[in-house]
Write an enzyme that holds these catalytic residues in place. Structure first.
Site, PDB file in Angstrom:
ATOM      1  N   GLU A   1       4.004  -4.624  -7.440  1.00  0.00           N
ATOM      2  CA  GLU A   1       4.804  -3.531  -6.883  1.00  0.00           C
ATOM      3  C   GLU A   1       5.870  -4.053  -5.923  1.00  0.00           C
ATOM      4  O   GLU A   1       6.995  -3.559  -5.915  1.00  0.00           O
ATOM      5  CB  GLU A   1       3.913  -2.495  -6.199  1.00  0.00           C
ATOM      6  CG  GLU A   1       3.136  -1.617  -7.157  1.00  0.00           C
ATOM      7  CD  GLU A   1       4.020  -0.722  -8.011  1.00  0.00           C
ATOM      8  OE1 GLU A   1       5.184  -0.450  -7.649  1.00  0.00           O
ATOM      9  OE2 GLU A   1       3.537  -0.267  -9.060  1.00  0.00           O
TER      10      GLU A   1
ATOM     11  N   GLU B   1       8.580  -5.467  -8.163  1.00  0.00           N
ATOM     12  CA  GLU B   1       9.316  -4.410  -8.856  1.00  0.00           C
ATOM     13  C   GLU B   1      10.270  -3.669  -7.918  1.00  0.00           C
ATOM     14  O   GLU B   1      11.384  -3.334  -8.291  1.00  0.00           O
ATOM     15  CB  GLU B   1       8.355  -3.402  -9.489  1.00  0.00           C
ATOM     16  CG  GLU B   1       7.659  -3.903 -10.730  1.00  0.00           C
ATOM     17  CD  GLU B   1       6.685  -2.888 -11.306  1.00  0.00           C
ATOM     18  OE1 GLU B   1       6.590  -1.737 -10.794  1.00  0.00           O
ATOM     19  OE2 GLU B   1       5.993  -3.239 -12.280  1.00  0.00           O
ATOM     20  N   GLU B   2       9.829  -3.390  -6.704  1.00  0.00           N
ATOM     21  CA  GLU B   2      10.624  -2.575  -5.789  1.00  0.00           C
ATOM     22  C   GLU B   2      11.658  -3.371  -5.001  1.00  0.00           C
ATOM     23  O   GLU B   2      12.635  -2.803  -4.536  1.00  0.00           O
ATOM     24  CB  GLU B   2       9.713  -1.805  -4.834  1.00  0.00           C
ATOM     25  CG  GLU B   2       8.897  -0.740  -5.545  1.00  0.00           C
ATOM     26  CD  GLU B   2       8.181   0.196  -4.594  1.00  0.00           C
ATOM     27  OE1 GLU B   2       8.500   0.222  -3.382  1.00  0.00           O
ATOM     28  OE2 GLU B   2       7.293   0.921  -5.074  1.00  0.00           O
TER      29      GLU B   2
END
Length: 141
Positions: free
Chosen positions: A123, A126-127
């Site tokens: 995460e 991805e962010e």
């Protein structure tokens, strides 16, 4: 398969399973065989869960407490607290319409079968595009 033939085979199978001492029976019906759901339910099967490509039905045979496990009822989310060697903490701005502009830690949902620690690292990547290293779980609720 024809629903009449299926019903006949299912009734015979249930009798056979009872004679064998079976307890729980699972039927995974491909979505293309939706016509077989009603006959199975009429024979005592009930819905366990559904996925885009199939429906899972179950049947508990003995007259004792049903011990078949229930379907999953939740999803697991992760939030990552990321700090660099200078003691700076990583935050991102929310993009969703409801909370747009709110500053927060990188967050997301753990994918089916994914390790919770790997999900946190994924995460963050991805962010933010940042490669993080998982150190420890700070909280679990």
């Amino acid at each position: 398969m024809d629903s009449v033939a299926f019903t006949s085979m299912l009734k015979a199978s249930i009798m056979h399973w009872k004679q064998q001492g079976k307890k729980g029976v699972w039927i995974k019906l491909p979505i293309e065989l939706v016509n077989l759901i009603e006959p199975a339910v009429k024979e005592g099967f009930y819905y366990h869960h559904a996925e885009p490509e199939y429906l899972m039905l179950v049947y508990w045979i003995p007259e004792t407490a049903n011990t078949l496990p229930p379907n999953a009822s939740h999803r697991t989310g992760v939030g990552a607290f990321v700090m660099n060697e200078n003691g700076e903490v990583l935050v991102v701005q929310e993009k969703s319409a409801k909370m747009r502009g709110i500053w927060k830690f990188p967050t997301g949902v753990v994918e089916e079968g994914e390790d919770i620690c790997e999900a946190a690292v994924r995460e963050v990547k991805e962010e933010t595009g940042i490669d993080a290293k998982f150190v420890e779980i700070l909280a679990f609720r």
